[in-house]
Design a protein around this motif. Structure first.
Motif, PDB file in Angstrom:
ATOM      1  N   ALA A   1     -11.278  -0.405 -89.818  1.00  9.14           N
ATOM      2  CA  ALA A   1     -10.728   0.730 -89.352  1.00  9.14           C
ATOM      3  C   ALA A   1     -10.722   1.527 -88.641  1.00  9.14           C
ATOM      4  N   LEU A   2     -12.558   1.244 -87.908  1.00  7.22           N
ATOM      5  CA  LEU A   2     -12.998   2.472 -86.893  1.00  7.22           C
ATOM      6  C   LEU A   2     -13.072   1.621 -85.643  1.00  7.22           C
ATOM      7  N   PRO A   3     -12.548   2.351 -84.732  1.00  5.75           N
ATOM      8  CA  PRO A   3     -12.832   2.054 -83.191  1.00  5.75           C
ATOM      9  C   PRO A   3     -13.800   2.325 -82.703  1.00  5.75           C
ATOM     10  N   HIS A   4     -14.120   1.001 -82.066  1.00  8.16           N
ATOM     11  CA  HIS A   4     -15.906   1.318 -81.040  1.00  8.16           C
ATOM     12  C   HIS A   4     -15.513   2.308 -79.447  1.00  8.16           C
ATOM     13  N   ILE A   5     -17.081   2.394 -80.170  1.00 14.30           N
ATOM     14  CA  ILE A   5     -17.391   3.806 -78.637  1.00 14.30           C
ATOM     15  C   ILE A   5     -17.881   2.889 -77.846  1.00 14.30           C
ATOM     16  N   PRO A   6     -17.763   3.412 -76.742  1.00 19.37           N
ATOM     17  CA  PRO A   6     -19.189   2.170 -75.609  1.00 19.37           C
ATOM     18  C   PRO A   6     -20.393   1.935 -75.774  1.00 19.37           C
ATOM     19  N   VAL A   7     -21.406   1.346 -75.349  1.00 22.48           N
ATOM     20  CA  VAL A   7     -21.877   0.758 -76.129  1.00 22.48           C
ATOM     21  C   VAL A   7     -22.229   0.610 -75.325  1.00 22.48           C
ATOM     22  N   ILE A   8     -23.390   1.071 -73.856  1.00 24.45           N
ATOM     23  CA  ILE A   8     -24.770   0.746 -72.956  1.00 24.45           C
ATOM     24  C   ILE A   8     -25.968   0.196 -73.861  1.00 24.45           C
ATOM     25  N   ASP A   9     -26.191  -1.206 -73.360  1.00 23.76           N
ATOM     26  CA  ASP A   9     -27.274  -1.837 -73.371  1.00 23.76           C
ATOM     27  C   ASP A   9     -28.495  -1.922 -72.694  1.00 23.76           C
ATOM     28  N   ALA A  10     -29.239  -1.659 -73.573  1.00 19.79           N
ATOM     29  CA  ALA A  10     -30.492  -1.900 -72.325  1.00 19.79           C
ATOM     30  C   ALA A  10     -32.204  -2.416 -73.094  1.00 19.79           C
ATOM     31  N   PRO A  11     -32.838  -2.995 -72.210  1.00 18.01           N
ATOM     32  CA  PRO A  11     -33.996  -3.406 -73.345  1.00 18.01           C
ATOM     33  C   PRO A  11     -35.162  -2.626 -73.756  1.00 18.01           C
ATOM     34  N   LEU A  12     -35.444  -2.896 -74.969  1.00 18.48           N
ATOM     35  CA  LEU A  12     -36.357  -2.302 -75.314  1.00 18.48           C
ATOM     36  C   LEU A  12     -37.440  -1.855 -75.080  1.00 18.48           C
ATOM     37  N   ASP A  13     -37.846  -1.536 -74.131  1.00 20.71           N
ATOM     38  CA  ASP A  13     -39.450  -0.409 -74.171  1.00 20.71           C
ATOM     39  C   ASP A  13     -39.563   0.605 -73.652  1.00 20.71           C
TER      40      ASP A  13
ATOM     41  N   ARG B   1     -31.267   9.902 -68.765  1.00 18.63           N
ATOM     42  CA  ARG B   1     -29.695  10.539 -68.345  1.00 18.63           C
ATOM     43  C   ARG B   1     -28.897  10.901 -69.842  1.00 18.63           C
ATOM     44  N   LEU B   2     -29.433  11.561 -70.687  1.00 16.78           N
ATOM     45  CA  LEU B   2     -29.139  11.907 -71.839  1.00 16.78           C
ATOM     46  C   LEU B   2     -29.268  13.677 -71.072  1.00 16.78           C
ATOM     47  N   THR B   3     -30.439  13.806 -70.884  1.00 13.12           N
ATOM     48  CA  THR B   3     -30.804  14.934 -70.242  1.00 13.12           C
ATOM     49  C   THR B   3     -30.148  15.393 -69.461  1.00 13.12           C
ATOM     50  N   ARG B   4     -29.894  14.778 -67.934  1.00 13.85           N
ATOM     51  CA  ARG B   4     -28.410  14.909 -67.116  1.00 13.85           C
ATOM     52  C   ARG B   4     -27.125  14.787 -68.280  1.00 13.85           C
ATOM     53  N   GLY B   5     -26.746  14.763 -68.707  1.00  7.95           N
ATOM     54  CA  GLY B   5     -25.058  14.695 -69.242  1.00  7.95           C
ATOM     55  C   GLY B   5     -24.123  14.012 -68.815  1.00  7.95           C
ATOM     56  N   GLY B   6     -23.182  12.993 -68.939  1.00  7.07           N
ATOM     57  CA  GLY B   6     -22.306  12.554 -69.008  1.00  7.07           C
ATOM     58  C   GLY B   6     -21.936  11.213 -69.616  1.00  7.07           C
ATOM     59  N   VAL B   7     -23.051  10.741 -70.006  1.00  8.03           N
ATOM     60  CA  VAL B   7     -23.229   9.535 -70.795  1.00  8.03           C
ATOM     61  C   VAL B   7     -22.002   9.090 -71.383  1.00  8.03           C
ATOM     62  N   PRO B   8     -21.333   7.869 -70.875  1.00 10.10           N
ATOM     63  CA  PRO B   8     -19.625   7.937 -71.584  1.00 10.10           C
ATOM     64  C   PRO B   8     -20.110   6.306 -72.756  1.00 10.10           C
ATOM     65  N   GLY B   9     -20.695   7.603 -73.704  1.00  9.61           N
ATOM     66  CA  GLY B   9     -20.747   6.418 -75.323  1.00  9.61           C
ATOM     67  C   GLY B   9     -22.416   6.571 -75.394  1.00  9.61           C
ATOM     68  N   ARG B  10     -23.004   5.858 -75.743  1.00  8.76           N
ATOM     69  CA  ARG B  10     -24.447   5.427 -76.750  1.00  8.76           C
ATOM     70  C   ARG B  10     -25.011   4.652 -76.019  1.00  8.76           C
ATOM     71  N   ILE B  11     -26.175   4.928 -75.444  1.00  6.75           N
ATOM     72  CA  ILE B  11     -27.068   4.067 -75.316  1.00  6.75           C
ATOM     73  C   ILE B  11     -28.253   3.427 -76.073  1.00  6.75           C
ATOM     74  N   VAL B  12     -28.074   2.145 -76.185  1.00  7.40           N
ATOM     75  CA  VAL B  12     -28.741   1.531 -77.381  1.00  7.40           C
ATOM     76  C   VAL B  12     -29.485  -0.204 -76.484  1.00  7.40           C
ATOM     77  N   LEU B  13     -31.047  -0.368 -77.282  1.00 10.62           N
ATOM     78  CA  LEU B  13     -32.080  -0.494 -77.033  1.00 10.62           C
ATOM     79  C   LEU B  13     -31.835  -2.338 -77.698  1.00 10.62           C
TER      80      LEU B  13
END
Length: 343
Positions: free
Chosen positions: A304-316, A326-338
């Motif tokens: 029932a819950l729409p997905h927000i955009p997820v930006i993948d990156a390596p966990l390091d 990127r978060l400090t600068r602002g404007g990330v369209p969604g969530r970054i997930v390592l």
């Protein structure tokens, strides 16, 4: 940002050790890196004065695979994929006894007051803090532990409302977008997204916002009222700076509610007479309870819950640094997930 070598813990009692598979990156981590919160005219609140010790392994949006359990663990076994509730209380106070860990004054939050998920392994102090996410995308599921939970709890502080009553969401980053998704999942129709970024506003529209405001002018409250065809029933402020809080307050109708969530800092000065005459409510909201996370995961597992955009990156360490920048600068369209290298 540096690599830290820590021994791999061995769980005892009700503890569970997980191998980290995903770890979301939250704006709270930028404050942890900075070391303080802005309190406006009161100066700043140093995180070391709130019990945060450095060096700290951050990361509190964690999905991991169980690799070892303590001798009192009964419901979880090696190989289980689980989401971690990170807002862990002291375990001894009335709030913790009432399953309101996030209200605990001596919380031991994962990735804040104890080492968290920007690591290979994470130790969870009790199996009750683990949620089954079978059937969910692990990267998106990781965001539910903070972005999702924070939004879910804040939304429930303004509901119930008639579906056509305007609810304004200020800040259409990962948390604000999730709030829009939650509102839509719960059947709310009139949602106004407010953000500086045109890209974020467009994503918000795609998730179900019925109106939007680019907060680039000097009269944001006026723009909100115009977009919503009048003063609004509720505002959830995921930025919560002095500027956004003032705009939110000024946009409220009689009986309106302002829920303050963001930690960008500043202060809000309100006319005391208007508080009474308009019967306004201003309320803070910090993450959510374990029960709210269970309800949110159940909503997600029902589809029932729409997905927000997820930006993948390596966990390091480098990716953590880049994501926080990127978060400090602002404007990330969604969530970054390592993502762990072998996940």
């Amino acid at each position: 940002m540096v690599d830290v070598e820590l021994p791999t813990p061995s769980p005892t009692g009700r503890e569970v050790l997980l191998k980290v598979e995903r770890s979301g990156v939250c704006h709270t981590d930028t404050h942890l890196r900075h070391g303080s919160y802005d309190l406006g005219a009161r100066g700043s609140l140093r995180l070391v004065d709130r019990g945060v010790s450095y060096p700290l392994v951050m990361g509190h949006e964690v999905v991991g695979t169980v690799v070892a359990v303590g001798d009192q663990v009964s419901a979880h076994h090696p190989g289980d994929l689980r989401l971690v509730y990170p807002w862990i209380g002291c375990g001894d106070c009335a709030e913790c006894d009432g399953q309101r860990d996030n209200y605990c004054a001596a919380g031991r939050n994962l990735g804040v007051a104890r080492h968290g998920g920007y690591a290979e392994y994470v130790l969870v102090p009790d199996e009750k803090y683990l949620e089954d996410i079978t059937g969910l995308d692990p990267s998106w599921a990781a965001t539910l532990a903070c972005s999702g939970l924070t939004a879910f709890s804040a939304v429930h502080k303004v509901l119930p409302l008639r579906p056509a009553e305007p609810v304004v969401v200020i800040g259409a980053g990962g948390v604000g977008l999730t709030a829009i998704a939650v509102l839509r999942a719960l059947g709310h129709d009139d949602i106004c997204a407010v953000d500086l970024s045109a890209e974020n506003v467009a994503v918000a529209r795609g998730l179900g916002a019925s109106a939007s405001v680019r907060a680039t002018g000097d009269e944001v409250s006026k723009d909100i009222v115009e977009a919503c065809h009048g003063p609004v029933a509720a505002v959830i402020d995921f930025v919560n700076s002095g500027v956004t809080a003032t705009a939110a307050f000024d946009a409220l109708r009689k009986g309106g509610r302002l829920v303050q969530v963001g930690l960008f800092g500043g202060e809000l000065t309100v006319p005391t007479a208007l508080m009474a005459l308009k019967m306004l409510t201003i309320r803070g909201s910090f993450v959510g309870t374990p029960e709210e996370l269970r309800s949110l995961v159940a909503l997600a597992r029902r589809g029932a819950l729409p997905h927000i955009p997820v930006i993948d990156a390596p966990l390091d360490a480098r990716s953590v640094q880049d994501a926080l920048n990127r978060l400090t600068r602002g404007g990330v369209p969604g969530r970054i997930v390592l993502r762990a290298a072998d996940a």
